[in-house]
Write a protein that holds these residues in place. Structure first.
Motif, PDB file in Angstrom:
ATOM      1  N   ILE A 114       0.855  -1.188   0.000  1.00  0.00           N
ATOM      2  CA  ILE A 114       0.000   0.000   0.000  1.00  0.00           C
ATOM      3  C   ILE A 114       0.887   1.234   0.000  1.00  0.00           C
ATOM      4  O   ILE A 114       1.801   1.351   0.822  1.00  0.00           O
ATOM      5  N   VAL A 115       0.627   2.129  -0.909  1.00  0.00           N
ATOM      6  CA  VAL A 115       1.272   3.434  -0.932  1.00  0.00           C
ATOM      7  C   VAL A 115       0.171   4.471  -0.803  1.00  0.00           C
ATOM      8  O   VAL A 115      -0.794   4.457  -1.571  1.00  0.00           O
ATOM      9  N   GLY A 116       0.302   5.361   0.167  1.00  0.00           N
ATOM     10  CA  GLY A 116      -0.725   6.380   0.346  1.00  0.00           C
ATOM     11  C   GLY A 116      -0.717   6.926   1.752  1.00  0.00           C
ATOM     12  O   GLY A 116       0.049   6.477   2.623  1.00  0.00           O
ATOM     13  N   ALA A 117      -1.576   7.900   1.983  1.00  0.00           N
ATOM     14  CA  ALA A 117      -1.711   8.467   3.324  1.00  0.00           C
ATOM     15  C   ALA A 117      -2.150   7.370   4.291  1.00  0.00           C
ATOM     16  O   ALA A 117      -3.056   6.594   3.997  1.00  0.00           O
ATOM     17  N   ASN A 118      -1.480   7.295   5.429  1.00  0.00           N
ATOM     18  CA  ASN A 118      -1.810   6.316   6.471  1.00  0.00           C
ATOM     19  C   ASN A 118      -1.685   4.868   6.002  1.00  0.00           C
ATOM     20  O   ASN A 118      -2.360   3.980   6.533  1.00  0.00           O
ATOM     21  N   ALA A 119      -0.817   4.613   5.050  1.00  0.00           N
ATOM     22  CA  ALA A 119      -0.632   3.239   4.567  1.00  0.00           C
ATOM     23  C   ALA A 119      -0.193   2.320   5.694  1.00  0.00           C
ATOM     24  O   ALA A 119      -0.561   1.138   5.723  1.00  0.00           O
ATOM     25  N   GLY A 120       0.591   2.848   6.635  1.00  0.00           N
ATOM     26  CA  GLY A 120       1.030   2.035   7.762  1.00  0.00           C
ATOM     27  C   GLY A 120      -0.123   1.550   8.615  1.00  0.00           C
ATOM     28  O   GLY A 120      -0.040   0.483   9.239  1.00  0.00           O
ATOM     29  N   GLU A 121      -1.203   2.318   8.674  1.00  0.00           N
ATOM     30  CA  GLU A 121      -2.394   1.877   9.397  1.00  0.00           C
ATOM     31  C   GLU A 121      -3.206   0.900   8.551  1.00  0.00           C
ATOM     32  O   GLU A 121      -3.727  -0.102   9.051  1.00  0.00           O
ATOM     33  N   LEU A 122      -3.316   1.169   7.259  1.00  0.00           N
ATOM     34  CA  LEU A 122      -4.153   0.350   6.384  1.00  0.00           C
ATOM     35  C   LEU A 122      -3.602  -1.057   6.213  1.00  0.00           C
ATOM     36  O   LEU A 122      -4.360  -2.010   6.004  1.00  0.00           O
ATOM     37  N   ILE A 123      -2.264  -1.209   6.282  1.00  0.00           N
ATOM     38  CA  ILE A 123      -1.671  -2.527   6.036  1.00  0.00           C
ATOM     39  C   ILE A 123      -2.042  -3.519   7.122  1.00  0.00           C
ATOM     40  O   ILE A 123      -1.948  -4.743   6.919  1.00  0.00           O
ATOM     41  N   ALA A 124      -2.495  -3.029   8.276  1.00  0.00           N
ATOM     42  CA  ALA A 124      -2.830  -3.925   9.391  1.00  0.00           C
ATOM     43  C   ALA A 124      -3.936  -4.899   9.010  1.00  0.00           C
ATOM     44  O   ALA A 124      -3.950  -6.045   9.472  1.00  0.00           O
ATOM     45  N   GLU A 125      -4.873  -4.460   8.164  1.00  0.00           N
ATOM     46  CA  GLU A 125      -5.967  -5.352   7.783  1.00  0.00           C
ATOM     47  C   GLU A 125      -5.447  -6.547   6.995  1.00  0.00           C
ATOM     48  O   GLU A 125      -5.870  -7.687   7.210  1.00  0.00           O
ATOM     49  N   TYR A 126      -4.505  -6.315   6.101  1.00  0.00           N
ATOM     50  CA  TYR A 126      -3.932  -7.422   5.333  1.00  0.00           C
ATOM     51  C   TYR A 126      -3.017  -8.278   6.201  1.00  0.00           C
ATOM     52  O   TYR A 126      -2.920  -9.501   6.001  1.00  0.00           O
ATOM     53  N   THR A 127      -2.354  -7.669   7.170  1.00  0.00           N
ATOM     54  CA  THR A 127      -1.517  -8.443   8.084  1.00  0.00           C
ATOM     55  C   THR A 127      -2.374  -9.430   8.871  1.00  0.00           C
ATOM     56  O   THR A 127      -2.044 -10.612   8.996  1.00  0.00           O
ATOM     57  N   LEU A 128      -3.483  -8.930   9.393  1.00  0.00           N
ATOM     58  CA  LEU A 128      -4.410  -9.797  10.123  1.00  0.00           C
ATOM     59  C   LEU A 128      -4.972 -10.876   9.206  1.00  0.00           C
ATOM     60  O   LEU A 128      -5.049 -12.061   9.579  1.00  0.00           O
ATOM     61  N   ALA A 129      -5.359 -10.489   8.009  1.00  0.00           N
ATOM     62  CA  ALA A 129      -5.949 -11.443   7.068  1.00  0.00           C
ATOM     63  C   ALA A 129      -4.967 -12.573   6.747  1.00  0.00           C
ATOM     64  O   ALA A 129      -5.337 -13.753   6.744  1.00  0.00           O
ATOM     65  N   MET A 130      -3.708 -12.225   6.495  1.00  0.00           N
ATOM     66  CA  MET A 130      -2.723 -13.252   6.171  1.00  0.00           C
ATOM     67  C   MET A 130      -2.428 -14.133   7.379  1.00  0.00           C
ATOM     68  O   MET A 130      -2.305 -15.353   7.252  1.00  0.00           O
ATOM     69  N   LYS A 131      -2.318 -13.532   8.552  1.00  0.00           N
ATOM     70  CA  LYS A 131      -2.037 -14.302   9.760  1.00  0.00           C
ATOM     71  C   LYS A 131      -3.148 -15.296  10.058  1.00  0.00           C
ATOM     72  O   LYS A 131      -2.903 -16.451  10.422  1.00  0.00           O
ATOM     73  N   GLN A 132      -4.382 -14.862   9.892  1.00  0.00           N
ATOM     74  CA  GLN A 132      -5.539 -15.699  10.217  1.00  0.00           C
ATOM     75  C   GLN A 132      -6.102 -16.425   8.998  1.00  0.00           C
ATOM     76  O   GLN A 132      -7.177 -17.015   9.074  1.00  0.00           O
TER      77      GLN A 132
END
Length: 712
Positions: free
Chosen positions: A644-662
């Protein structure tokens, strides 16, 4: 050509099996019918019969045709126990190896392309313990012979290992069947050959190598401690060296489970992240972003202004952020949690003893059953001619230097195009410095896709950074950095020189050499984070492979739990889902694979993209730069990685991190309600784009005809 020949050979064998009705012969009744005639023929021409039987056995097992068990009984009936066992043992091994190789050449490549990332851990385990796993499977007769051959062919186990382990592992089962074949006339069914007691015996025998491995492991561990006297009692359950992210989490966990824990730190509590890394850099980046917003206020319908930048006050704010967070990591807080904190330099004396050179003077020795080394990292400073006398700064030293400046340094040269170099270059440029950034490779953020690297470079240039890729600094002289490029030598004058070429693990001064603890770029350790001494663990930057605060905290859990409870169970550190963020403006965030990594690993993937400029919230905030890019398994919603590239990308990536983990796919992200209008909707819209690209065309065609019929 090789694949075509293998397919042709297998096809010929299968065809012969059905054309000549071999299945009728490869039954108990079929073998009994021809046994007398075959025995007579064997007495007349033994070599021919032995050779023919051997070839048939190899062909049947190589083609994974049914009948191997029957042929083994036939070997006992025709040749007796000794000859039959030898014949079947070698024929079955050769046939199994041929089936193994056929599976490897025909199926492994497409399987690895589709499931390459998932197979990595399996192959890693087989590389370490493949012989043990294979032997165990071979010793349990209820597991189909041909399944083991085909499945093992898909892995990275060596052919020779497969062959010799198979021969040994199948030997007892072969003897049982061949011996039974010597009494062929009395056998009515193969089912009775393997009684529950016999299968149980095989299972116990299969466990023998694992038990032996466990005993050998105990012996090896004890041998490591040879020459050291283990204390009869210990001062603490755990000693933690270093109070950075990993050390603080380790000490916290130990205290929470009521273990006696001592935390040793020579410098400031909180480590690099709080004092010289994450916290001050993000505070500076925020001030720089506000300055940039003022210059471009017309984007928001306001009159742009050139901000006045009292750099000393900016630095007061930066240092204020550190001071505000300091109590979270302070000695007082951790003492209150039950952690014994010692301020001083720690050195290992033996595997259980740590000597501390106290900051206040004197020394102190402590013993502990377990030790966690979390000594962190320090800036990597290259051996460049003239650099040492140039007054250069690093990410560790620049904050104190900046704190004494009233204005931002006028001319700054930054060496390095990684995350640290990029972040500080953009921030200082926005705060009024003329920044020249030198990177010897063709692009910045070298671990990212070319598209991401190019966008990062453009972002830096848009901020006023004079980015010079393909430039390698070779010497420093007379207040200038001399760099080489395709055009020859180029000089860049500076008032402030910042070296941002990465960080290296802190390995010196901890007594590692005296204990023979191996080091390379980091401290050598196993998957449980244990060093050569099973009671000494590592975590954080000193362990690698990632230098992220969140990874250090992640490793700290494994190191601490294994150190305290390893006698019951150990846990292997899991790095499969580790997010990373570069805090440029806009931010660059990623978790899992990017396209370059997937291509390098030979992993097949599909790319789904959503451009942030389509987001209603991004449009409303004039933050339309960037995109969401998701890699998935072809034809499936399984996420391999997201960028993700964009404003607040560091916050947005958490959803994909959770999705991949679970193991949550894009279908479920698409089915999750996201608040409107938010930037987080970009993740859902990316999932929607995937859904449109993978829509069921045939089903939609039927639906179209149905609705046409309904309209009359």
């Amino acid at each position: 050509m090789k694949k075509i020949l293998i397919i042709a050979a297998l096809a010929a064998l299968v065809t012969a099996y059905f054309v000549f009705d071999l299945g009728d012969y490869l039954t108990l009744e079929g073998i009994k019918r021809v046994s007398d005639e075959a025995r007579t023929y064997y007495e007349e021409r033994p070599a021919l019969v032995l050779g023919a039987f051997f070839a048939i056995y190899v062909a049947v097992t190589a083609a994974s045709l049914p009948g191997a068990a029957i042929l083994t009984l036939a070997a006992g009936a025709l040749f007796g126990l000794v000859t039959g066992t030898i014949l079947v043992s070698f024929a079955s091994t050769i046939g199994a190896t041929l089936a193994f190789l056929a599976s490897r050449y025909l199926l492994r490549e497409p399987i690895e392309k589709r499931f390459g990332e998932r197979l990595k851990s399996i192959n890693k385990g087989l590389e370490r313990d493949g012989a043990f796993y294979l032997f165990t499977l071979r010793m349990i007769p209820i597991i189909p012979f041909f399944v083991i051959n085909l499945v093992m062919g898909l892995t990275r186990i060596r052919t020779w290992t497969f062959a010799w382990v198979s021969q040994i592992g199948m030997l007892l089962g072969t003897i049982v069947y061949v011996n039974a074949g010597t009494q062929l006339a009395q056998i009515d069914s193969t089912a009775g050959l393997l009684s529950p007691a016999l299968i149980g015996s095989f299972v116990l025998l299969a466990l023998v190598p694992w038990i032996a491995k466990f005993i050998v492991g105990i012996i090896r561990r004890r041998r490591v401690y040879a020459g050291y006297d283990k204390p009869k009692s210990f001062d603490r359950n755990l000693i933690v060296i270093g109070a950075g992210s990993a050390g603080l989490v380790s000490a916290y966990i130990a205290a929470q489970v009521k273990a006696g824990v001592t935390l040793i730190e020579a410098n400031k509590m909180g480590g690099d992240c709080l004092n010289t890394g994450c916290v001050p850099s993000k505070a500076l980046i925020k001030s720089a972003k506000v300055a940039s917003t003022m210059r471009h206020a017309d984007r928001y319908g306001l009159t742009p202004v050139e901000p006045e930048i009292p750099f000393d006050r900016v630095m007061q704010r930066v240092l204020g952020a550190i001071e505000t967070i300091e109590p979270h990591d302070s000695v007082e807080r951790y003492e209150g949690l039950g952690v014994h904190v010692i301020e001083g330099y720690a050195k290992l004396i033996d595997p259980w003893t740590v000597e501390v050179a106290l900051n206040e003077g004197g020394t102190n020795r402590l013993t502990a059953r377990g030790i966690v080394i979390a000594s962190g990292a320090e800036p990597l400073v290259p051996d460049i001619e003239g650099l040492q006398g140039s007054g250069y700064l690093t990410s560790d030293t620049m904050w104190d230097a900046f704190a004494g400046m009233e204005k931002a340094p006028r001319r700054v040269v930054v060496l390095g195009g990684g995350p640290i170099g990029c972040e500080i270059s953009q921030a200082l440029s926005r705060l009024g410095s003329h920044v020249t950034q030198l990177e010897r490779s063709a692009g910045v953020l070298g671990r990212e896709d070319e598209e991401v690297s190019d966008l990062a470079a453009q972002t830096l240039r848009d901020a006023g950074v004079d980015l010079k890729t393909g430039h390698e600094a070779v010497r420093v002289e007379n207040g200038e950095v001399v760099a080489t490029s395709e055009a020859g030598e180029v000089r860049f004058a500076f008032d402030t020189l910042i070296v941002a070429l990465g960080r290296k693990a802190r390995l010196e001064g901890y007594g590692l050499d005296s204990l023979g603890i191996d080091t390379a770029k980091t401290i050598t350790h196993d998957e449980t984070l244990a060093t050569k001494y099973p009671n000494i663990f590592v975590a954080g930057d000193v362990a690698g492979p990632f230098q992220f605060t969140h990874t250090a905290s992640h490793q700290a859990w494994y190191a601490t739990v294994n150190a305290l409870f390893g006698q019951f169970r150990t846990f292997k550190a899991d790095y499969r889902v580790i997010p990373a963020v570069t805090f440029l403006d806009p931010e660059f965030a990623r978790v899992g694979m990017n396209e370059q990594e997937a291509a390098d690993a030979g992993t097949e993937y599909e790319v789904t993209r959503y451009d942030i400029e389509e987001s209603d919230r991004a449009i409303a905030e004039s933050e339309t730069r960037g995109f969401v890019k998701v890699l998935t398994v072809p034809g499936k919603d399984t996420i391999l990685g997201a960028t993700i590239v964009g404003a607040n990308a560091g916050e947005l990536i958490a959803e994909y991190t959770l999705a991949m983990k679970q193991k949550i796919g894009l279908e479920k992200i698409l089915g999750t309600v996201h608040a409107y209008p938010t930037l987080a909707e970009a993740n859902k819209f990316a999932a929607g784009n995937w859904k449109r690209a993978n829509k069921p065309e045939k089903l939609l065609g039927i639906a179209e005809r149905y609705f046409a019929w309904r309209r009359g």
